[in-house]
Design a protein around this motif. Sequence first.
Motif, short mmCIF file in Angstrom:
data_model
loop_
_atom_site.label_atom_id
_atom_site.label_comp_id
_atom_site.label_asym_id
_atom_site.label_seq_id
_atom_site.Cartn_x
_atom_site.Cartn_y
_atom_site.Cartn_z
N MET A 187 -5.90 1.55 5.40
CA MET A 187 -6.46 2.29 6.54
C MET A 187 -7.50 1.43 7.25
SD MET A 187 -5.51 5.51 6.89
CE MET A 187 -4.42 6.60 6.03
N LEU A 188 -8.40 0.87 6.45
CA LEU A 188 -9.48 0.08 7.02
C LEU A 188 -8.91 -1.12 7.78
CD1 LEU A 188 -12.47 -0.24 7.29
CD2 LEU A 188 -12.49 -1.56 5.19
N ASN A 189 -7.89 -1.75 7.19
CA ASN A 189 -7.29 -2.89 7.85
C ASN A 189 -6.74 -2.52 9.22
OD1 ASN A 189 -4.34 -4.25 8.23
ND2 ASN A 189 -5.88 -5.75 7.62
N PHE A 196 -14.27 -7.53 7.05
CA PHE A 196 -13.06 -8.20 6.61
C PHE A 196 -13.07 -8.36 5.09
CE2 PHE A 196 -10.42 -11.90 5.75
CZ PHE A 196 -9.29 -11.60 6.49
N GLY A 197 -14.24 -8.76 4.59
CA GLY A 197 -14.34 -8.93 3.14
C GLY A 197 -14.10 -7.62 2.41
N LEU A 198 -14.70 -6.55 2.89
CA LEU A 198 -14.52 -5.25 2.26
C LEU A 198 -13.06 -4.84 2.26
CD1 LEU A 198 -15.82 -2.67 1.15
CD2 LEU A 198 -15.95 -1.82 3.49
N GLU A 199 -12.44 -5.08 3.39
CA GLU A 199 -11.03 -4.73 3.52
C GLU A 199 -10.18 -5.49 2.52
OE1 GLU A 199 -9.67 -5.70 7.48
OE2 GLU A 199 -7.92 -6.54 6.51
N ALA A 229 0.83 -1.20 0.00
CA ALA A 229 0.00 0.00 0.00
C ALA A 229 0.86 1.25 0.00
CB ALA A 229 -0.93 -0.01 1.21
N GLY A 230 2.05 1.16 0.60
CA GLY A 230 2.94 2.33 0.60
C GLY A 230 3.35 2.69 -0.82
N MET A 231 3.65 1.67 -1.62
CA MET A 231 3.98 1.96 -3.03
C MET A 231 2.78 2.56 -3.74
SD MET A 231 6.17 -1.26 -4.28
CE MET A 231 7.49 -1.94 -3.33
N MET A 232 1.60 2.00 -3.47
CA MET A 232 0.40 2.54 -4.09
C MET A 232 0.17 3.99 -3.67
SD MET A 232 -0.78 0.63 -6.20
CE MET A 232 -2.22 -0.19 -6.79
N GLY A 271 -5.05 5.74 -10.51
CA GLY A 271 -5.28 6.51 -9.28
C GLY A 271 -6.34 5.84 -8.42
N MET A 272 -7.38 5.34 -9.06
CA MET A 272 -8.43 4.66 -8.29
C MET A 272 -7.88 3.42 -7.61
SD MET A 272 -11.76 4.98 -10.69
CE MET A 272 -12.53 3.60 -9.91
N ALA A 273 -7.06 2.69 -8.34
CA ALA A 273 -6.47 1.50 -7.74
C ALA A 273 -5.64 1.88 -6.53
CB ALA A 273 -5.60 0.79 -8.78
N ALA A 274 -4.84 2.93 -6.70
CA ALA A 274 -3.98 3.36 -5.60
C ALA A 274 -4.82 3.81 -4.42
CB ALA A 274 -3.07 4.48 -6.07
N PHE A 275 -5.87 4.56 -4.72
CA PHE A 275 -6.73 5.05 -3.64
C PHE A 275 -7.39 3.88 -2.92
CE2 PHE A 275 -10.83 6.57 -2.07
CZ PHE A 275 -10.37 7.55 -1.21
N SER A 276 -7.82 2.94 -3.68
CA SER A 276 -8.47 1.77 -3.09
C SER A 276 -7.51 1.03 -2.17
CB SER A 276 -8.95 0.86 -4.22
OG SER A 276 -9.16 -0.43 -3.73
N ALA A 277 -6.27 0.86 -2.63
CA ALA A 277 -5.30 0.15 -1.80
C ALA A 277 -5.04 0.91 -0.52
CB ALA A 277 -4.01 -0.06 -2.58
N CYS A 278 -4.90 2.24 -0.64
CA CYS A 278 -4.60 3.04 0.56
C CYS A 278 -5.76 2.99 1.54
CB CYS A 278 -4.31 4.48 0.17
SG CYS A 278 -2.84 4.62 -0.79
N SER A 279 -6.99 3.14 1.03
CA SER A 279 -8.11 3.11 1.96
C SER A 279 -8.27 1.72 2.54
CB SER A 279 -9.39 3.58 1.27
OG SER A 279 -9.55 2.89 0.06
#
Lengths: 483, 646, 282, 232
Positions: free
Chosen positions: B343-345, B304-307, B208-211, B332-340
């Motif tokens: 966070m959620l995790n 958990f599934g959402l995460e 996620a840091g790379m994303m 960008g969406m992929a990166a945002f998804s990974a970052c969020s």
Amino acid sequence: METATVLPAAIPATEMTETPSRRVFPYHLLERPDDELVDRFLEAFGRVLEFTDYKPLLDSYRRSNTKCNRCAVACPVLQASGDPKDIPCYRTNLLLDIYERYFTLDGWFKSRLTNAFELTEEIIDEMGDIFYRCTACRRCTRVCPLGFDHGLITRLGRYLLSLIGIVPKALQVSVQEQLEGETHNTSKVPRAGLIDVLEFLAEEMEEMLGVELEFPTDKVDRDYVFFCAVSDYLMEPDTLMGNAAVLYASGDWDRWTIGLCNYDGINYGLFYSDWHLENIIKQLVSEVDRLRGRNILIGECGHASRAAHDFVPTFMGRKAPPVLNFMEYTLDCIRKGRITLDPNVITERVTYHDPCNIARSGWIIEQPREIIRSFIGDFVEMTPKGSDNLCCGGGGGLVSIDEMHEFRMEIAGKMKAEQLRQTGAEIVVAPCANCKKQLKELVDYYELPCRVMGLHDLILQAIEIPGGISPMERKEQAALYAI
Amino acid sequence: MRRTRTLKDILWALAMAGLVAGMFRLWFGLGATTNLTDAVPWGLWKILNMIAGVAISTSGFTIGFLVYVLKLERFRPLMKPAILLAFLGYGCSCLALLFDIGLPFRFWHPFLMWNEHSFLFEVFWCVILYFTVTAIELGPTIFEKLRIERVAEYLHSIAFGVVVVGISLSSLHHSSLGSLFLVTPQRLHPLWYSSLLPLFFIISAMGAGMMFIVLIKILYARLYNRESVFGPKGEETIFLAPLSERKAGNGNHRSVGRDMPMLIGLASIAVSILGVFGILQIIDLLVSGSWRALIAGTWESWLFGLEMILLAGLPSFLVWNPRTRRSPTALGMAAFSACSGLMLNRLDVGIFGYFRNAGAFYFPSLAEWALSIGVIAAAGLAFLFFVENFPIFDEEWRNRRKDMGVFRASFDSLSRVWNTALSSGLERTTVIAVLVIPLAWGIMYPMYSRADGIEAIEPAVGLDITRTELCIDGNKTGVTTNFPHADHRERLGGESSCRSCHHMSLPGDETTACFRCHRQMVQSTLIFDHTGHTRAVAESEQLKGIHPSNHSCAVCHHEGEAKSAESSKPCLDCHKEDTAWAERSDGEDDLAYAVSYMEAMHNNCIPCHREKAEEVDRKTLGDCSTCHRSLVARQIVSETLVPDDH
Amino acid sequence: MKGILVDVTKCSGCERCVAACITENDSDPVRAHMDRVLTKDGLSENRLLSVLSVDDGRFARKSCMHCLEPSCVSACLVGGITKTPEGPVIYDPDKCIGCRYCMLACPFTIPRYEWQETTPFMRKCEMCFERVKDGLDPACVEACPHGALLFGERDDLLRVAYSRIASGNDVYLPRVWGENEFGGTSVLYISDVDLSPIGWPEPDVESIPSMTEPLITKTPIIGMSVASSLLGVNWIIRRRMKLQNEIAGSGETTISTEATSPAETAGSVGPDRSDQKGGEGA
Amino acid sequence: MEAWLDFARGPLFAFTFGIMLAGLCRQVALQIYFLSVNKGRRLKEVPWMTMVRDSLSWVIPIRHIEPGTKIFSIASFLMHIGLIIVPLFLLDHVVRWERFLGLNLPAIGKGVADILTLLTIACSLLLLAYRTFRARHRMVSGPMDYFLLMLLLLPFVSGYLAAHPAINPAPWDVMMLTHILSAEALFIMVPASKLAHVVLFFFDRISAVHWQLRPGAGDKVAEALFGEEAKI
């Protein structure tokens, strides 16, 4: 408190007319530009706010603008004219309203919520009118509970107007000649003419004082570089000779010089434009640099003294040469005993007019009085005097505008004329070129029983010249000539 | 420039709100300003800002690994931004942590007081050291700009060593952050608890840091240098036409910014790592048997599934699909998804996973949100400051910087005023401050100032300097009564008359017996002294031999008699005359009510006033309006308090 | 090593121990009374000991169990919590920075926080350490009118507990709570009912520090190995690049099969990298 | 109505008072920033003492009562006295300050407060009359000047009436709500209108500093307006 008691109740008991007929003075404009006046004014205003430091000032003023109207009692113009548009506060508000409406956030909100103030050409015309009805004497500042500097705001208003081309012809022409003309002075005195005048003055002094001398021109490495209002060379030779006599008598004849490239101390930029003010100051200092002079010595001129004294350090920073008014120099000589003045020569009653620029806005109040007291027996003060002094009515550059002669006589100078009459003096000492011209016209206009002279005119009469003719003898000679 | 300016203004507003929240946290304490409880001791500040914030700032170490260790030079342009992000991420974590710990002024304790058995200790040291490392790595950029070349050169020369140290520290503390939760096997929900938590933490953080740096690069490009990523045409679509169609040359050929290949490469690596993470996670669930919890259908399983979808699924799909990955928007969406997802995790592991065990729910309070977001906004401002003033990214946009614009006559739009009249940043910022700080203050102060309940013991009486009058606000509700003190004293007989009134206790007066019950006049109090009772029973000679348990009440309090359980009733039933002013039927706990100060005062003043009214023949002396001077008060009184008087 | 033996069968729930605890710890009695109602298990920063009903007519005290290998002690990053040789687990407020990791770490959720204070501290039962040092019994033990609490050496207490279980005619369940759970605790329980309501786990649960200690002691080794493997990987890559450059420079194509493109290089070290991370996490 | 009063006294008061404080701080901060950054090197030359002296001389402005404006000056002076003292030192307000900010101010007696309030009301009315009936005042007055003066009157009148039920025509809480809300409106107006002279009256005196123009500014303005080869 006493200051105003002597003011004549110039306002008629019946209330002033609220909206007098609109008087625009197109005659003192070079030409009134007609196109997009409002847009150009706002653009100029925006640019000025961007590049200068006026914004905090305007911000502070518009937020504490209580409009208490107390400045009205202090304004000589208003007292004489009775026109409420001359209220300093009203004049300031014209500019502050524009600032608030177009350049602030709450002004924007206000304009959305209420029936907003809009800048129109009429308002610009009105500003062109009333900003040049102010003599910039800054007397109102002293009674303002908040310490508003209406003079500064007036000056800013004139600056903005000048940026869109609304500027008195006389000032514009003079400044143009001074900065871009060949003679580099406001009165278009050519260099040859100056040299002629100086030769003539040298002869005159030789005849009068009995000493042989030659004016030092373009000498380098001198202590004092002398500037006076260039009009003095033509109209006030006595003052100049007085200056020269002091320099000669004190033994400093080898320490001063007059520059031949730029010999004008006048700075009309002080009245209406930052741009011109700065450039003229730079021109002045460059002349001093050229001559490698160490001090700037300003002759008897109020606004030239103030402009040089205040703005040479402002614009030049550390390398600025010190600025002296000639009266300071003279007083220093008297204190050190380097010149002596004969106290018996002048017997008339003398009064002293404080020029606003060096008294209220400057630093010279007590110095001339000390000089006068040292050799004049019958000296009366005006009331009010010093910092509270009334303006002659020609300040702020108005005296150069010949078209405003009637205004200067009838309104701006009315109070002063009354004041002069009350002192009962025969000689009015006015150590300022502007004041001298205005007062002389006032004396003529109102047929007052007095003469207007510079301080050094009197000194010229009373000074003891080592190795020359003594003052009493000169007086007798003069009396003979007069006969 | 306008968009950046607006963004900055918004960030300033958020940061200032955070500042106010931080002030209130220091002023009123943790309990008053946060929703943390003993059951949920770690909240948003620690989990979101510290644990998730640090996790997302792994960019410094991953990009450092790729560039310095693996020598993948094509990622070199991302090195400086990555280090800046790491620096700011760690800085903002430390800042938030400073507000989170109960005694912020002791933040230096771990430097001196060591407990090397603690994972938190390891995290602390690694974070501090790595923060220093990022500062050193950032050093050359700053020193070059400041024209201190010698230091910059020196720092540059030790860069490789520093990077290696940084990577070691990073890998240590990222896994330690996971180990923090290893100590709670009994409490954390089995979906998230795993002995592999350290491994999961470091892998997910790397991916996620790379994303995150991909996301930042794309956002940066949108703000400053659009062409570098979006290409000269700058179209934005998620799905591109299939490659075959584009090759057909039907005008759909799309030019892409020159930085895109680099970003796609980085995202591919990141997605591989995230995929490994997802697979490991699933294998772990299967091995530990926790997969049953996943199909249980509880809200935890959905979370958990959402995460997993956010963190691994969606990014993998978007990046692996050749039709989407070449689109900056999709990337960008992929990166945002990974970052969020990351966070959620972290929020799951740190907060949500404990709800089941704690039996309590936690939702962050306003101040917690404000400070969390405010700190992030401050980091954002710092980021913008750095990229605008130091050569962090490419510098093309600097050359294209245009003149501020001509003052046109259209002085009327708000944005024109906002951008020209308030031309200096200071002025705009102060306007924001004037709007935001009081707003945040106005909202939070009333919310939190009452929460600590300490105020209530202060006296409710104001006295004027002439001592002729008192101003009494008995219930601290703002309803005051003016009491002519001097008049009363005079009428009652001068100096010696004080004690005829002053036997009553004022609130906070601890010297009188009233204090025992009316300890906090305004708040609810508990009158029954259970401890005293049990002690009395146990010590009583009379009751010797009787078992003083909870069942022993009936020894004294016989059934059917007074003070027995059967005949007990709410205080209100007896103290009705004292509580007539307030409606007590609002369903609150009956235990809580006792006579309040206002009621006590009423009972003391009103009878005397009525008595005197008879004496001096002034009928109105006993009315409420005598003191309260309120017509409404008179109405209420005539209806409720004294219905039988008239 | 001292300890407390709790005999649940003898407790009447009179809460005199709680009263004594409040007095001993100088808590605010009014707030303590309020917290009894307001909190779930009766524990709060004003009430370090509570008596809970575990079954019909059976009461058990809940407070710090004073584990032999306390999780909170290993968790505290400034070493503010210590297990004393005498038995009590004590807290040093002068060291605390308020991170609240102890609250997270405690399997019994014992530590409580002074949330209402501006300078808050953690509070928990310290088994009246001052009194114990002076040879006295803890306040709660002293206050118990029924002899439900017994204070003494832990070994003695264990012996007493087993003898009671043996002589109790099957009244007691055959288990001493606290003997082995979480590595053993200083507070032991014997009971005739199940005690899981106050937080006791299955008997075979090992201590938390025993899970974490091996991991944390490896920290320096992991750090060093990460660093050295980084250097190693870097050395290999550099060398390969150098060789490749030489090859490209000399223009020889004979050994081009060994030369790798940069992308392949990355791919080849990929597995290497993930292995190494896996190693440190485990 | 109680709920309204509570809201007005609680959050709304905190909010509006905060707006006032923050706004005034902004004014002061900008002025000082201007002095310290724009005029940086000359900060020491700022005539601080002159400013203080000038400001203080207006606190008891006996020297400043000009013959032409005697009544006006005295009225405005008295109005300001009431304006400062009553909101700060009235007993009921003192209690509120203590509750709200922890300020422990002395309180004035009720009699004094009544007199000051009436004086303020009377003087404000006089000033309003000046603005309405004297041409010279009318000339410089805009709508905002009348509005602010009336807004200033409102809390004083409503407060006085609320404190004196005998002459209060409206219910007490209506009056009190008017009192509070109008005072809060005034709070918001303070930094946004000419009322900002509560702090700026000090900074308005630094015109000596403003006369020190920025070097080179004139040339830049001319260049921006007329192009690079700008001629006089």
